[in-house]
Scaffold this active site. Structure first.
Site, PDB file in Angstrom:
ATOM      1  N   LYS A  13       5.300  -0.650  -3.013  1.00 41.43           N
ATOM      2  CA  LYS A  13       5.992   0.626  -3.184  1.00 41.43           C
ATOM      3  C   LYS A  13       6.903   0.913  -1.993  1.00 41.43           C
ATOM      4  O   LYS A  13       8.067   1.267  -2.148  1.00 41.43           O
ATOM      5  CB  LYS A  13       4.992   1.790  -3.331  1.00 41.43           C
ATOM      6  CG  LYS A  13       4.057   1.667  -4.515  1.00 41.43           C
ATOM      7  CD  LYS A  13       3.099   2.847  -4.613  1.00 41.43           C
ATOM      8  CE  LYS A  13       2.167   3.024  -3.430  1.00 41.43           C
ATOM      9  NZ  LYS A  13       1.197   1.917  -3.253  1.00 41.43           N
ATOM     10  N   ARG A  88      -1.095  10.854  -6.641  1.00 42.45           N
ATOM     11  CA  ARG A  88      -2.156   9.850  -6.699  1.00 42.45           C
ATOM     12  C   ARG A  88      -3.358  10.344  -7.493  1.00 42.45           C
ATOM     13  O   ARG A  88      -4.334   9.605  -7.621  1.00 42.45           O
ATOM     14  CB  ARG A  88      -2.615   9.529  -5.278  1.00 42.45           C
ATOM     15  CG  ARG A  88      -2.003   8.258  -4.690  1.00 42.45           C
ATOM     16  CD  ARG A  88      -2.431   8.190  -3.230  1.00 42.45           C
ATOM     17  NE  ARG A  88      -2.529   6.870  -2.717  1.00 42.45           N
ATOM     18  CZ  ARG A  88      -1.607   6.307  -1.918  1.00 42.45           C
ATOM     19  NH1 ARG A  88      -0.486   6.938  -1.630  1.00 42.45           N
ATOM     20  NH2 ARG A  88      -1.801   5.113  -1.426  1.00 42.45           N
ATOM     21  N   ARG A 122      -0.482  -7.332   6.010  1.00 41.34           N
ATOM     22  CA  ARG A 122       0.569  -6.331   6.257  1.00 41.34           C
ATOM     23  C   ARG A 122       0.590  -5.927   7.725  1.00 41.34           C
ATOM     24  O   ARG A 122      -0.452  -5.657   8.327  1.00 41.34           O
ATOM     25  CB  ARG A 122       0.344  -5.091   5.383  1.00 41.34           C
ATOM     26  CG  ARG A 122       1.306  -3.951   5.740  1.00 41.34           C
ATOM     27  CD  ARG A 122       1.441  -2.911   4.652  1.00 41.34           C
ATOM     28  NE  ARG A 122       0.211  -2.197   4.372  1.00 41.34           N
ATOM     29  CZ  ARG A 122       0.093  -1.294   3.401  1.00 41.34           C
ATOM     30  NH1 ARG A 122       1.118  -1.012   2.617  1.00 41.34           N
ATOM     31  NH2 ARG A 122      -1.063  -0.692   3.204  1.00 41.34           N
ATOM     32  N   ARG A 153      -2.375  -1.553  10.332  1.00 39.02           N
ATOM     33  CA  ARG A 153      -2.992  -0.252  10.067  1.00 39.02           C
ATOM     34  C   ARG A 153      -4.505  -0.426  10.031  1.00 39.02           C
ATOM     35  O   ARG A 153      -5.000  -1.385   9.453  1.00 39.02           O
ATOM     36  CB  ARG A 153      -2.499   0.287   8.712  1.00 39.02           C
ATOM     37  CG  ARG A 153      -1.198   1.038   8.816  1.00 39.02           C
ATOM     38  CD  ARG A 153      -0.579   1.354   7.474  1.00 39.02           C
ATOM     39  NE  ARG A 153      -1.512   1.824   6.453  1.00 39.02           N
ATOM     40  CZ  ARG A 153      -1.133   2.140   5.219  1.00 39.02           C
ATOM     41  NH1 ARG A 153       0.137   2.046   4.858  1.00 39.02           N
ATOM     42  NH2 ARG A 153      -2.026   2.552   4.337  1.00 39.02           N
ATOM     43  N   ARG A 164     -10.344   1.163  -1.015  1.00 36.63           N
ATOM     44  CA  ARG A 164      -9.071   1.794  -1.425  1.00 36.63           C
ATOM     45  C   ARG A 164      -8.670   1.346  -2.821  1.00 36.63           C
ATOM     46  O   ARG A 164      -8.123   2.123  -3.593  1.00 36.63           O
ATOM     47  CB  ARG A 164      -7.973   1.467  -0.411  1.00 36.63           C
ATOM     48  CG  ARG A 164      -8.158   2.253   0.889  1.00 36.63           C
ATOM     49  CD  ARG A 164      -7.290   1.717   2.006  1.00 36.63           C
ATOM     50  NE  ARG A 164      -5.892   1.813   1.712  1.00 36.63           N
ATOM     51  CZ  ARG A 164      -4.970   0.966   2.176  1.00 36.63           C
ATOM     52  NH1 ARG A 164      -5.325  -0.043   2.938  1.00 36.63           N
ATOM     53  NH2 ARG A 164      -3.711   1.139   1.861  1.00 36.63           N
TER      54      ARG A 164
HETATM   55  P1  ADP Z   1      -0.486   2.294   0.690  1.00 35.28           P
HETATM   56  O1  ADP Z   1       0.896   1.982   1.238  1.00 35.28           O
HETATM   57  O2  ADP Z   1      -1.446   1.217   1.040  1.00 35.28           O
HETATM   58  O3  ADP Z   1      -0.474   2.612  -0.759  1.00 35.28           O
HETATM   59  P2  ADP Z   1      -0.226   4.894   1.898  1.00 35.28           P
HETATM   60  O4  ADP Z   1       0.456   4.726   3.181  1.00 35.28           O
HETATM   61  O5  ADP Z   1       0.590   5.378   0.736  1.00 35.28           O
HETATM   62  O6  ADP Z   1      -0.981   3.544   1.504  1.00 35.28           O
HETATM   63  O7  ADP Z   1      -1.474   5.863   2.054  1.00 35.28           O
HETATM   64  C1  ADP Z   1      -2.421   5.676   3.085  1.00 35.28           C
HETATM   65  C2  ADP Z   1      -3.513   6.715   2.965  1.00 35.28           C
HETATM   66  O8  ADP Z   1      -2.933   8.033   3.053  1.00 35.28           O
HETATM   67  C3  ADP Z   1      -4.277   6.719   1.644  1.00 35.28           C
HETATM   68  O9  ADP Z   1      -5.348   5.788   1.642  1.00 35.28           O
HETATM   69  C4  ADP Z   1      -4.777   8.169   1.604  1.00 35.28           C
HETATM   70  O10 ADP Z   1      -5.876   8.361   2.471  1.00 35.28           O
HETATM   71  C5  ADP Z   1      -3.592   8.942   2.179  1.00 35.28           C
HETATM   72  N1  ADP Z   1      -2.642   9.367   1.134  1.00 35.28           N
HETATM   73  C6  ADP Z   1      -1.345   8.991   1.003  1.00 35.28           C
HETATM   74  N2  ADP Z   1      -0.783   9.576  -0.062  1.00 35.28           N
HETATM   75  C7  ADP Z   1      -1.746  10.343  -0.629  1.00 35.28           C
HETATM   76  C8  ADP Z   1      -1.816  11.189  -1.781  1.00 35.28           C
HETATM   77  N3  ADP Z   1      -0.756  11.360  -2.585  1.00 35.28           N
HETATM   78  N4  ADP Z   1      -2.990  11.820  -2.034  1.00 35.28           N
HETATM   79  C9  ADP Z   1      -4.062  11.679  -1.248  1.00 35.28           C
HETATM   80  N5  ADP Z   1      -4.077  10.893  -0.170  1.00 35.28           N
HETATM   81  C10 ADP Z   1      -2.945  10.229   0.156  1.00 35.28           C
HETATM   82  P1  ADP Z   2       2.604  -0.371  -0.733  1.00 33.04           P
HETATM   83  O1  ADP Z   2       3.587   0.598  -0.126  1.00 33.04           O
HETATM   84  O2  ADP Z   2       2.615  -0.343  -2.232  1.00 33.04           O
HETATM   85  O3  ADP Z   2       1.225  -0.218  -0.177  1.00 33.04           O
HETATM   86  P2  ADP Z   2       4.033  -2.413   0.847  1.00 33.04           P
HETATM   87  O4  ADP Z   2       5.457  -2.279   0.441  1.00 33.04           O
HETATM   88  O5  ADP Z   2       3.627  -1.870   2.163  1.00 33.04           O
HETATM   89  O6  ADP Z   2       3.072  -1.860  -0.343  1.00 33.04           O
HETATM   90  O7  ADP Z   2       3.652  -3.976   0.773  1.00 33.04           O
HETATM   91  C1  ADP Z   2       2.338  -4.436   1.106  1.00 33.04           C
HETATM   92  C2  ADP Z   2       2.430  -5.796   1.793  1.00 33.04           C
HETATM   93  O8  ADP Z   2       2.899  -6.783   0.850  1.00 33.04           O
HETATM   94  C3  ADP Z   2       3.418  -5.848   2.960  1.00 33.04           C
HETATM   95  O9  ADP Z   2       2.913  -6.748   3.921  1.00 33.04           O
HETATM   96  C4  ADP Z   2       4.698  -6.374   2.331  1.00 33.04           C
HETATM   97  O10 ADP Z   2       5.515  -7.061   3.281  1.00 33.04           O
HETATM   98  C5  ADP Z   2       4.143  -7.330   1.286  1.00 33.04           C
HETATM   99  N1  ADP Z   2       4.983  -7.418   0.055  1.00 33.04           N
HETATM  100  C6  ADP Z   2       5.746  -6.453  -0.507  1.00 33.04           C
HETATM  101  N2  ADP Z   2       6.339  -6.892  -1.629  1.00 33.04           N
HETATM  102  C7  ADP Z   2       5.923  -8.184  -1.807  1.00 33.04           C
HETATM  103  C8  ADP Z   2       6.191  -9.184  -2.809  1.00 33.04           C
HETATM  104  N3  ADP Z   2       6.972  -8.934  -3.860  1.00 33.04           N
HETATM  105  N4  ADP Z   2       5.598 -10.382  -2.656  1.00 33.04           N
HETATM  106  C9  ADP Z   2       4.783 -10.628  -1.596  1.00 33.04           C
HETATM  107  N5  ADP Z   2       4.491  -9.730  -0.619  1.00 33.04           N
HETATM  108  C10 ADP Z   2       5.062  -8.518  -0.726  1.00 33.04           C
END
Ligand code: ADP
Ligand code: ADP
Length: 208
Positions: A13, A88, A122, A153, A164
């Site tokens: 994302k 979410r 990541r 992280r 998660r």
């Molecule tokens: P990821 O990139 O792995 O999807 P995020 O950076 O979006 O993770 O979110 C990290 C953490 O922040 C989540 O595990 C949660 O604790 C909190 N968080 C982020 N967005 C939301 C949301 N919309 N509702 C509740 N918690 C959230």
């Molecule tokens: P999210 O915001 O959904 O949690 P991220 O964009 O942070 O996901 O991506 C999670 C991890 O996967 C990062 O290390 C990123 O560089 C890697 N990644 C993102 N897109 C791809 C892809 N299409 N193929 C392989 N790895 C990816």
């Protein structure tokens, strides 16, 4: 266009939202980044959010809804935005429906096994939040934009990642049907290289 990026942790994302926001000239609104900034700045929101984030749980709906409500009122949201990581829960989606007109929900699907691998590899910029992957960094340790030393992280460590994913399946996955029923869902295969994912999202948005 007001767009939601939906998908499990690690689906891509953030990676895709950053690219597509640049291309469309609209802001990326990442609740994860906003919450991490609140923790770093030791604000009241940060204090409320920290223990949940450390445990890999969702931050309570009312806390997240409040920060999104405030953010969407900013001037730069008038021309559209991408919500990255919000909503979410169904309660968040219902609250959002009352304050915003969402045109498209990009659902990035990736299998759990691939997600575990991606999240453990990541690394992120502590300044701008940009995600990198260890595989593609090839030894590089700094953010290409800020020059800051990349970090892992805490919630990407193996002990938190599986929890998660469980939270995603229980609380967030129901939003797929929620938005499909509203006719807004765009299904994207996230299990292909990042450029192919970007192309698929842009094609789906153009057809909308
Ligand atoms: P990821 O990139 O792995 O999807 P995020 O950076 O979006 O993770 O979110 C990290 C953490 O922040 C989540 O595990 C949660 O604790 C909190 N968080 C982020 N967005 C939301 C949301 N919309 N509702 C509740 N918690 C959230
Ligand atoms: P999210 O915001 O959904 O949690 P991220 O964009 O942070 O996901 O991506 C999670 C991890 O996967 C990062 O290390 C990123 O560089 C890697 N990644 C993102 N897109 C791809 C892809 N299409 N193929 C392989 N790895 C990816």
């Amino acid at each position: 266009m007001n767009i939601i990026f939906l998908g499990p942790p690690g689906a891509g994302k953030g990676t895709q939202a950053q690219l597509i926001c640049q291309k469309l000239g609209i802001p990326q609104i990442s609740t994860g980044d906003m919450l991490r900034a609140a923790i770093a700045n030791q604000t009241e929101t940060g204090l409320k959010a920290k223990s949940f984030m450390d445990a890999g749980q969702l931050v309570p709906d009312e806390v997240v809804i409040a920060i999104v409500k405030e953010r969407l009122q900013a001037e730069d949201c008038k021309a559209g935005y991408i919500l990255d990581g919000f909503p979410r829960t169904v309660a968040q989606a219902v609250a959002l429906g009352g304050i915003a007109d969402i045109q498209a929900v990009v659902n990035i699907a990736v299998a759990d096994e691939a997600l575990v691998k991606r999240l453990s590899g990541r690394r992120v910029c502590p300044v701008c939040g940009a995600p990198y992957s260890v595989e593609r960094l090839a030894g590089q340790t700094q953010c290409a934009v800020d020059g800051a030393t990349l970090i892992q992280r805490d919630d990407d460590k193996p002990e938190t990642v599986l929890g998660r994913l469980t939270v995603y399946h229980q609380k967030t996955a129901p939003l797929i049907d929620f938005y499909r029923k509203e006719g807004k869902l765009l299904d994207i295969d996230g299990d292909q290289d990042a450029q192919a994912v970007t192309a698929a999202i842009l094609t789906a948005l153009e057809a909308k």
